[in-house]
Design a protein around this motif. Structure first.
Motif, PDB file in Angstrom:
ATOM      1  N   VAL A  49     -23.332 -11.573  -9.831  1.00 52.74           N
ATOM      2  CA  VAL A  49     -23.131 -10.453  -8.902  1.00 52.74           C
ATOM      3  C   VAL A  49     -21.640 -10.223  -8.664  1.00 52.74           C
ATOM      4  CG1 VAL A  49     -23.452  -9.700  -6.517  1.00 52.74           C
ATOM      5  CG2 VAL A  49     -25.352 -10.712  -7.764  1.00 52.74           C
ATOM      6  N   ILE A  50     -20.897 -11.295  -8.419  1.00 53.17           N
ATOM      7  CA  ILE A  50     -19.450 -11.161  -8.168  1.00 53.17           C
ATOM      8  C   ILE A  50     -18.740 -10.672  -9.424  1.00 53.17           C
ATOM      9  CG2 ILE A  50     -17.359 -12.395  -7.487  1.00 53.17           C
ATOM     10  CD1 ILE A  50     -19.111 -14.275  -5.871  1.00 53.17           C
ATOM     11  N   ALA A  51     -19.178 -11.164 -10.600  1.00 56.45           N
ATOM     12  CA  ALA A  51     -18.557 -10.727 -11.849  1.00 56.45           C
ATOM     13  C   ALA A  51     -18.774  -9.230 -12.078  1.00 56.45           C
ATOM     14  CB  ALA A  51     -19.123 -11.530 -13.016  1.00 56.45           C
ATOM     15  N   TYR A  52     -19.987  -8.744 -11.787  1.00 57.25           N
ATOM     16  CA  TYR A  52     -20.241  -7.308 -11.877  1.00 57.25           C
ATOM     17  C   TYR A  52     -19.338  -6.539 -10.913  1.00 57.25           C
ATOM     18  CZ  TYR A  52     -24.193  -6.476 -15.011  1.00 57.25           C
ATOM     19  OH  TYR A  52     -24.974  -6.284 -16.119  1.00 57.25           O
ATOM     20  N   LEU A  53     -19.132  -7.114  -9.732  1.00 58.04           N
ATOM     21  CA  LEU A  53     -18.311  -6.455  -8.719  1.00 58.04           C
ATOM     22  C   LEU A  53     -16.857  -6.371  -9.151  1.00 58.04           C
ATOM     23  CD1 LEU A  53     -18.186  -5.314  -5.772  1.00 58.04           C
ATOM     24  CD2 LEU A  53     -17.729  -7.652  -5.030  1.00 58.04           C
ATOM     25  N   LEU A  54     -16.366  -7.418  -9.817  1.00 59.68           N
ATOM     26  CA  LEU A  54     -14.941  -7.497 -10.156  1.00 59.68           C
ATOM     27  C   LEU A  54     -14.628  -6.989 -11.561  1.00 59.68           C
ATOM     28  CD1 LEU A  54     -14.020 -11.001  -8.662  1.00 59.68           C
ATOM     29  CD2 LEU A  54     -13.847  -8.759  -7.589  1.00 59.68           C
ATOM     30  N   ASP A  55     -15.642  -6.678 -12.350  1.00 61.79           N
ATOM     31  CA  ASP A  55     -15.380  -6.219 -13.716  1.00 61.79           C
ATOM     32  C   ASP A  55     -14.623  -4.899 -13.724  1.00 61.79           C
ATOM     33  OD1 ASP A  55     -15.863  -6.486 -16.652  1.00 61.79           O
ATOM     34  OD2 ASP A  55     -16.948  -4.605 -16.344  1.00 61.79           O
ATOM     35  N   TRP A  56     -14.948  -4.021 -12.774  1.00 59.19           N
ATOM     36  CA  TRP A  56     -14.267  -2.718 -12.721  1.00 59.19           C
ATOM     37  C   TRP A  56     -12.762  -2.874 -12.460  1.00 59.19           C
ATOM     38  CZ3 TRP A  56     -11.745   0.175  -8.923  1.00 59.19           C
ATOM     39  CH2 TRP A  56     -11.522   1.518  -9.232  1.00 59.19           C
ATOM     40  N   PRO A  57     -12.322  -3.627 -11.414  1.00 62.81           N
ATOM     41  CA  PRO A  57     -10.867  -3.775 -11.238  1.00 62.81           C
ATOM     42  C   PRO A  57     -10.192  -4.506 -12.394  1.00 62.81           C
ATOM     43  CG  PRO A  57     -12.063  -5.155  -9.667  1.00 62.81           C
ATOM     44  CD  PRO A  57     -13.045  -4.234 -10.287  1.00 62.81           C
ATOM     45  N   VAL A  58     -10.870  -5.458 -13.038  1.00 66.17           N
ATOM     46  CA  VAL A  58     -10.274  -6.146 -14.187  1.00 66.17           C
ATOM     47  C   VAL A  58     -10.063  -5.157 -15.332  1.00 66.17           C
ATOM     48  CG1 VAL A  58     -10.703  -7.864 -15.986  1.00 66.17           C
ATOM     49  CG2 VAL A  58     -11.155  -8.437 -13.608  1.00 66.17           C
ATOM     50  N   SER A  59     -11.065  -4.307 -15.583  1.00 66.34           N
ATOM     51  CA  SER A  59     -10.936  -3.316 -16.663  1.00 66.34           C
ATOM     52  C   SER A  59      -9.825  -2.321 -16.365  1.00 66.34           C
ATOM     53  CB  SER A  59     -12.266  -2.571 -16.848  1.00 66.34           C
ATOM     54  OG  SER A  59     -13.309  -3.468 -17.176  1.00 66.34           O
ATOM     55  N   ARG A  60      -9.683  -1.900 -15.100  1.00 66.28           N
ATOM     56  CA  ARG A  60      -8.609  -0.972 -14.742  1.00 66.28           C
ATOM     57  C   ARG A  60      -7.245  -1.638 -14.841  1.00 66.28           C
ATOM     58  NH1 ARG A  60     -12.317   1.453 -15.510  1.00 66.28           N
ATOM     59  NH2 ARG A  60     -13.242   3.262 -14.459  1.00 66.28           N
ATOM     60  N   LEU A  61      -7.166  -2.904 -14.446  1.00 68.57           N
ATOM     61  CA  LEU A  61      -5.878  -3.608 -14.493  1.00 68.57           C
ATOM     62  C   LEU A  61      -5.430  -3.850 -15.928  1.00 68.57           C
ATOM     63  CD1 LEU A  61      -3.711  -4.873 -12.667  1.00 68.57           C
ATOM     64  CD2 LEU A  61      -4.997  -7.020 -12.740  1.00 68.57           C
TER      65      LEU A  61
END
Length: 361
Positions: free
Chosen positions: A47-59
């Motif tokens: 769940v946390i990985a799904y939540l943080l995947d978007w900011p990682v991809s943008r960064l």
């Protein structure tokens, strides 16, 4: 009857892709049902990985190295969690402690209010009915107290496990984000080649689950913050605790809002009595719930709201009873998954008919 079942089976599962999808579904459900408690850290990390995947991809647009981008996002996320833990949790703990200390007085005040109802409205309610109601409420309060004590004792035994989770979950999240491509390829290598329907269902659900988790976290924050500000302006006691409860109530569609109404109304009645301020709090709370259900939810979950409310409530009851909190949390995505599976098998039948028609031509 046998011919009907045979025709249905041949229609749905004559293709290897359909059989593969069914076997994967059965294996996944069986694993979660029998080994659910053992994979809780993995579910939390996912769940946390799904939540943080978007900011990682943008960064990654600014920092091409995914390991460095993942490290920065994880550090920021852990920092925010620590800030909330140190800034918000002590306030909630203090208000919870004060509320529990005042709860006996609140119960007595509510009891006195109920006992005076037959005097004010003798034609609507009798003293005997009030006594039965008061007795049942007192029994429920005692039962709730016993449940809370048992939960607290169980939590003490599980404290070591939670400490281990605090170390394992961040590590799992880090490697899930850093090695996303490698892990995805590994999973694809284990799945049979006849996986066209699995790919169809996964492509439909992957983006939706990610948006759901991100939207649900955002909804909790917005509804909780707005409720806290509104309760503070109305000078309602325990505004931080009640705001947090209202925010967390969105985890359970429809039912959560009804359940949280009880503590909000009880605190307001204890503080203000049945006066204008009490009704103001109730109306403001109703407006917040209405805006959440009719504005915020359609805005954040445009794909999920296509489900009929009956399906959502049934999904909450079924998956919540099956997997507890996580079943409730993922009730809408799981209902959407069922819908995607039905669509996939229906599409398979249409494709088979189209191929047959092309062959005849």
């Amino acid at each position: 009857m046998f011919d009907i079942v045979k025709a249905w089976y041949q229609n749905k599962f004559s293709d290897p892709h359909s059989v593969t999808l069914l076997l994967m579904l059965i294996a996944s459900v069986a694993m979660l049902y029998f080994f659910g408690p053992f994979v809780v850290p993995v579910l939390i990390a996912l769940v946390i990985a799904y939540l943080l995947d978007w900011p990682v991809s943008r960064l990654q647009k600014f920092i091409p190295n995914r390991t460095l981008a993942t490290t920065l996002v994880i550090l920021l996320f852990v920092g925010l969690c620590l800030a909330m833990l140190l800034g918000i949790v002590p306030v909630l703990w203090q208000q919870t402690s004060n509320l529990l200390q005042e709860s006996p007085h609140m119960i007595e005040q509510g009891k006195a209010f109920l006992l005076h109802l037959p005097e004010k409205y003798p034609t609507l309610i009798s003293a005997e009915q009030v006594k039965v109601l008061v007795s049942s409420v007192e029994a429920k309060v005692i039962e709730l107290g016993q449940v809370l004590v048992s939960i607290s004792l169980t939590s003490l035994k599980d404290a070591v496990a939670w400490l281990i989770y605090l170390i394992l979950v961040p590590l799992l999240v880090f490697f899930m984000l850093k090695d996303k491509v490698i892990l995805t390829r590994g999973i694809e290598a284990m799945i049979p080649k006849e996986r066209r329907l699995i790919t169809q269902v996964w492509s439909e659900m992957d983006h939706q689950i990610m948006n759901y988790i991100r939207g649900k976290v955002l909804e909790i924050g917005v509804v909780g913050s707005v409720s806290f500000v509104a309760f503070s302006i109305l000078d309602l006691r325990y505004s931080a605790l009640l705001g947090a409860l209202v925010g967390l109530s969105v985890l359970i569609p429809f039912v959560g809002a009804a359940l949280v109404t009880i503590p909000v109304a009880a605190v307001a009645m204890f503080q203000f009595g049945v006066e204008a301020q009490f009704w103001t709090v109730v109306i403001v709370y109703g407006v917040i719930q209405a805006l959440d259900g009719n504005v915020l939810v359609p805005l954040l979950f445009s794909e999920a709201v296509d489900l009929n409310p009956v399906y959502i409530i049934v999904a909450v009851l079924f998956f919540g009873g099956l997997w507890g909190f996580w079943g409730v949390f993922f009730a809408i995505p799981l209902a959407s998954l069922v819908k995607a599976l039905v669509n996939a098998w229906s599409t398979q039948r249409v494709d088979d008919h189209s191929e047959v028609e092309k062959g005849t031509l």
